[in-house]
Every structure is written in structure tokens, then in C-alpha cells.
Design a protein around this motif. Structure first.
Motif, PDB file in Angstrom:
ATOM      1  N   UNK A 149       0.821  -1.211   0.000  1.00 41.34           N
ATOM      2  CA  UNK A 149       0.000   0.000   0.000  1.00 41.34           C
ATOM      3  C   UNK A 149       0.855   1.260   0.000  1.00 41.34           C
ATOM      4  N   UNK A 150       1.950   1.231   0.746  1.00 45.82           N
ATOM      5  CA  UNK A 150       2.853   2.377   0.779  1.00 45.82           C
ATOM      6  C   UNK A 150       3.468   2.588  -0.604  1.00 45.82           C
ATOM      7  N   UNK A 151       3.913   1.515  -1.232  1.00 46.54           N
ATOM      8  CA  UNK A 151       4.563   1.637  -2.537  1.00 46.54           C
ATOM      9  C   UNK A 151       3.621   2.175  -3.601  1.00 46.54           C
ATOM     10  N   UNK A 152       2.343   1.878  -3.504  1.00 46.68           N
ATOM     11  CA  UNK A 152       1.364   2.401  -4.461  1.00 46.68           C
ATOM     12  C   UNK A 152       1.231   3.913  -4.351  1.00 46.68           C
ATOM     13  N   UNK A 153       1.486   4.463  -3.180  1.00 43.82           N
ATOM     14  CA  UNK A 153       1.350   5.902  -2.949  1.00 43.82           C
ATOM     15  C   UNK A 153       2.560   6.694  -3.438  1.00 43.82           C
ATOM     16  N   UNK A 154       3.643   6.006  -3.766  1.00 45.57           N
ATOM     17  CA  UNK A 154       4.905   6.676  -4.050  1.00 45.57           C
ATOM     18  C   UNK A 154       5.192   6.694  -5.544  1.00 45.57           C
ATOM     19  N   UNK A 155       5.017   7.862  -6.150  1.00 41.66           N
ATOM     20  CA  UNK A 155       5.332   8.061  -7.560  1.00 41.66           C
ATOM     21  C   UNK A 155       5.750   9.504  -7.758  1.00 41.66           C
ATOM     22  N   UNK A 156       6.680   9.710  -8.664  1.00 45.05           N
ATOM     23  CA  UNK A 156       7.097  11.058  -9.002  1.00 45.05           C
ATOM     24  C   UNK A 156       6.176  11.625 -10.071  1.00 45.05           C
TER      25      UNK A 156
END
Length: 191
Positions: A149-156
């Protein structure tokens, strides 16, 4: 976030922290609390061409040695010595997502329990978004459950992605993938 990290959890002062993310229904005042610290390291574009070239066993040995060498300075500043016990999760790099993961088992002098630092680095055009789960080792399964879930929130955003790098224009970091792992041994540890 700085109050929690510095005052409650006993870390050295640091102005880089952008914030902390806690799981629902958990307070930093609870003894079983854990958090995800977030900050941006504007070190420039990190080449991932060396990602497959590291011997992580040798890297761990060097990190342990570096941590021990830094303990005199930590103690002089009023902080407990810290010992790197080993990997809780060996480093791995997702080349498609441009994200690097690893976890260390740490122990503070005088503490019977182990601390978990589960690190994620998202590579971008101008630097690295640093995410560090700070927890006890017993919380490793909870952290691994929260990780997707954390990784889904992280995008540039457009223009700031790793793929947007402009050779000869953008700053290039002085470290590669291995430097991101080995360079953060003593940072942001422990409850």
C-alpha cells in the motif's frame, strides 16, 4: 515528526524529515508503535547501472564495522551505541519501478529487543525519496503487510521521474545503488 523522532524516540536532531506515517489506531506514545519516516534527498540522479554488482554479505560486514566506529561519537553526543546485527531483508532492486528495498536488524546498547529499519528508496530525476519504517523486529510482518500500500502511494510527477533524466543537464549523484544502502547505517533508528 521531529518531536517524535528526536524527543520520544531519542534520535539525533535532523531537519530533513517531511513527516511520519503511522498505521491506523497507533500512537507514537505506545510501546508497540511503528512509523514510516519520509524525506527527500536531493542528491541528484542515482545511476542504477551497478545494481546487480554488489556482494551484500561484504556490504553488511562493512556496515557493521562503520556502525561500531561511529559509536564513540554517538555516545559523546549522549546517544546509545547502536549495533548492526544483520539483514532482516537482504537488499533488492526493482528496476521497473526504480525502487530499492532492504531491512536491517539493529540493537541499541542496553536494550534487549531488536529494532527494525526497513528502508525503501524511490529513485527520481533529481534525487531519492527516502522511506524508512522504524519498528521493532517483531513488527516485521506488519511492515511487510503495509509495504504494498505504501509503494502504491509513491510516484514522481511528470518531469521528475527517473526516466525524465537529462544527461549533461541534470546533476548526477556521487553514489550508486550500493551507496544508498551503505550510506544510511546510522540514520533514523530506533524507538
Amino acid at each position: 515528526a521531529r518531536f517524535v523522532l528526536e524527543t520520544l524516540w531519542g534520535n539525533p536532531a535532523d531537519t530533513d524529515t517531511l513527516g511520519l506515517v503511522f498505521p491506523p489506531d497507533v500512537s507514537p506514545f505506545q510501546s508497540d508503535s511503528w512509523a514510516l519516516e519520509v524525506y527527500f534527498d536531493k542528491i541528484g540522479y542515482v545511476s542504477d547501472s551497478d545494481a546487480a554488482a554488489y556482494d551484500y554479505k561484504d556490504m553488511l560486514t562493512q556496515m557493521q564495522s562503520d556502525a561500531e566506529a561511529g559509536n564513540a561519537d554517538r555516545k559523546a553526543k549522549g546517544f546509545d551505541a547502536i549495533h548492526v546485527l544483520g539483514w532482516a531483508a537482504e537488499p533488492r532492486y526493482d528496476k521497473d519501478a526504480r525502487k530499492l528495498y532492504w531491512a536491517k536488524r539493529l540493537q541499541f546498547e542496553g536494550d534487549d529487543g531488536e529494532t527494525l529499519n526497513y528502508n525503501i528508496r524511490a529513485l527520481g530525476r533529481h534525487g531519492v525519496l527516502v522511506m524508512n519504517f522504524i519498528a521493532s523486529m517483531q513488527d516485521l510482518p506488519k511492515v511487510e503487510t503495509a509495504l504494498p500500500d505504501v509503494l502504491k502511494m509513491v510516484n514522481f510527477t511528470d518531469g521528475n521521474r527517473y526516466s525524465d533524466y537529462l544527461p549533461g543537464v541534470d546533476t548526477v549523484a556521487a553514489v550508486g545503488i550500493g551507496g544508498l544502502i551503505a550510506g544510511q547505517v546510522l540514520a533514523r533508528t530506533g524507538i
